[in-house]
Enzyme design. Structure first.
Site, PDB file in Angstrom:
ATOM      1  N   HIS A  16       1.209  -1.139  -0.120  1.00  0.00           N
ATOM      2  CA  HIS A  16      -0.133  -0.068   0.633  1.00  0.00           C
ATOM      3  C   HIS A  16       0.749   0.839   0.429  1.00  0.00           C
ATOM      4  O   HIS A  16       1.426   1.373   0.570  1.00  0.00           O
ATOM      5  CB  HIS A  16      -0.909  -0.501   1.361  1.00  0.00           C
ATOM      6  N   GLU A 197      -7.415 -12.132   6.261  1.00  0.00           N
ATOM      7  CA  GLU A 197      -6.261 -11.893   7.246  1.00  0.00           C
ATOM      8  C   GLU A 197      -7.617 -12.203   8.630  1.00  0.00           C
ATOM      9  O   GLU A 197      -6.116 -12.627   8.937  1.00  0.00           O
ATOM     10  CB  GLU A 197      -6.071 -10.106   6.116  1.00  0.00           C
TER      11      GLU A 197
HETATM   12  N1  ADE Z   1      -4.734  -1.307   4.421  1.00  0.00           N
HETATM   13  C1  ADE Z   1      -3.415  -0.909   4.104  1.00  0.00           C
HETATM   14  N2  ADE Z   1      -3.068  -2.577   5.024  1.00  0.00           N
HETATM   15  C2  ADE Z   1      -4.072  -2.969   4.998  1.00  0.00           C
HETATM   16  C3  ADE Z   1      -4.147  -4.351   5.503  1.00  0.00           C
HETATM   17  N3  ADE Z   1      -3.061  -5.556   5.886  1.00  0.00           N
HETATM   18  N4  ADE Z   1      -4.977  -4.661   5.657  1.00  0.00           N
HETATM   19  C4  ADE Z   1      -6.544  -3.878   5.160  1.00  0.00           C
HETATM   20  N5  ADE Z   1      -6.288  -3.653   4.832  1.00  0.00           N
HETATM   21  C5  ADE Z   1      -4.922  -2.371   4.493  1.00  0.00           C
HETATM   22 ZN    ZN Z   2      -2.511  -5.323   3.132  1.00  0.00          ZN
END
Ligand code: ADE
Ligand code: ZN
Length: 335
Positions: A16, A197
């Site tokens: 990101h 995640e």
């Molecule tokens: N935005 C930035 N990093 C992220 C992540 N690991 N999971 C979800 N959204 C994000």
């Molecule tokens: Zn991410």
């Protein structure tokens, strides 16, 4: 091992750009834009990077992104990341950006995309690094708002390769974005999404079956479901795994128990990535180094991971083949 990793040609597929904002640059940009931030020093800010979960991190990450205002800010942010790519033998990168984090504060979409893409063009010329942009929808916002972002992106379609889905996962399932993904694909964007995640395996099923994604960001929780693992293998879909992120956000409390090696043994196709390196304590090479040590990965494992990073990049066949040849030559002479 460290030298082997440092010189290993690789691609980064989960990054990101807002998550590359190092405290030093954050302070510098805040100062030039005359923005007050609730921290008095770089050290104090770094101390705040101590997270219990994804939401904990997101709160501070969005706060940090507020300093970004001008095209120059987005350029400087992106160019600083690409310089680090050059130092780490990252030959290709697929960069996520969150337009809504900026447009919701009154920054024009154009300002964001022009700053980022000019830096990418300069890095291609100066370092020979190729890059693609992934426009990510914020999943804590509505599908209607994602549709607005899609509309804003259309004049810049030639600069954007794919769409992604990020931010708070729990309570915001992929199915919430079914229609905007269909519309995005019609516009020519490749569908990708964060899934599994913090969310369970059923979120990964939804991302596959409803959003039709061709690559999974994270995907750790796929291992909860054997049938899902077999389906991901059958569809030949890669996972962009982020070890230091997983540790920092308590997704995997102990890296010695990280599922990366298990994923490889099962026949899945994981890659290693940094996610938000300014916040999680390391760039992509540090992710390779840390996970190599924790799981006792061999040079062959590391080579396989780098190979996955090129094979599952969104690149055309010829470019992929040329990066893979470079990797092959490196491995042959350094194995
Ligand atoms: N935005 C930035 N990093 C992220 C992540 N690991 N999971 C979800 N959204 C994000
Ligand atoms: Zn991410």
């Amino acid at each position: 091992m460290q030298r082997f990793i440092e010189n290993l040609p690789k691609a980064e597929l989960h990054l990101h750009i807002e998550g590359t904002l190092e405290p030093e640059l954050l302070f510098k940009i805040a100062e030039r834009n005359q923005i007050d931030i609730p921290f008095t020093s770089v050290e104090e800010l770094r101390k705040a990077y101590d997270f219990d979960c994804l939401q904990d991190f997101l709160d501070i990450y969005y706060q940090g992104a507020n300093v970004l205002q001008t095209e120059q800010d987005f350029y400087d942010l992106t160019y600083a990341y690409l310089q680090k790519c050059d130092q780490q033998n990252v030959r290709h990168t697929e960069i996520m950006f969150d337009p809504q984090t900026h447009t919701d504060r009154g920054i024009a979409f154009e300002t964001v995309i022009n700053g980022i893409s000019k830096a990418c063009a300069d890095a291609q010329n100066n370092f020979g690094i190729s890059s693609y942009l992934i426009m990510s929808y914020l999943r804590h916002l509505s599908e209607e708002e994602a549709f607005k972002t899609l509309a804003q992106s259309l004049p810049f379609k030639n600069k954007i390769k794919a769409v992604g889905l990020d931010s708070s996962e729990k309570g915001n399932p992929p199915s919430k974005f079914k229609n905007v993904y269909e519309a995005s694909v019609k516009e020519g964007y490749i569908p990708l999404a964060h899934a599994g995640e913090e969310g369970d395996a059923d979120y990964i099923w939804e991302a596959l079956d409803i959003l039709k994604i061709v690559r999974i960001d994270h995907g750790n929780n796929a291992l909860q479901d054997d049938k899902l693992v077999q389906e991901i293998i059958k569809r030949d879909i890669a996972m962009t795994v982020c070890p230091l992120s997983n540790k920092a956000l308590q997704v995997v409390p102990d890296l010695k128990k990280h599922p990366l090696k298990k994923m490889m043994e099962l026949g899945l196709k994981p890659t290693v990535n940094s996610d938000d390196p300014a916040y999680f304590g390391g760039q992509v090479n540090q992710n390779y180094i840390t996970i190599q040590e924790a799981l006792k990965l061999s040079k062959k494992d590391l080579y396989e991971l780098a190979k996955n990073s090129f094979e599952y990049a969104l690149l055309d066949k010829e470019t992929k083949a040329s990066y893979l040849a470079e990797l092959e030559a490196y491995y042959k002479s350094n194995a």
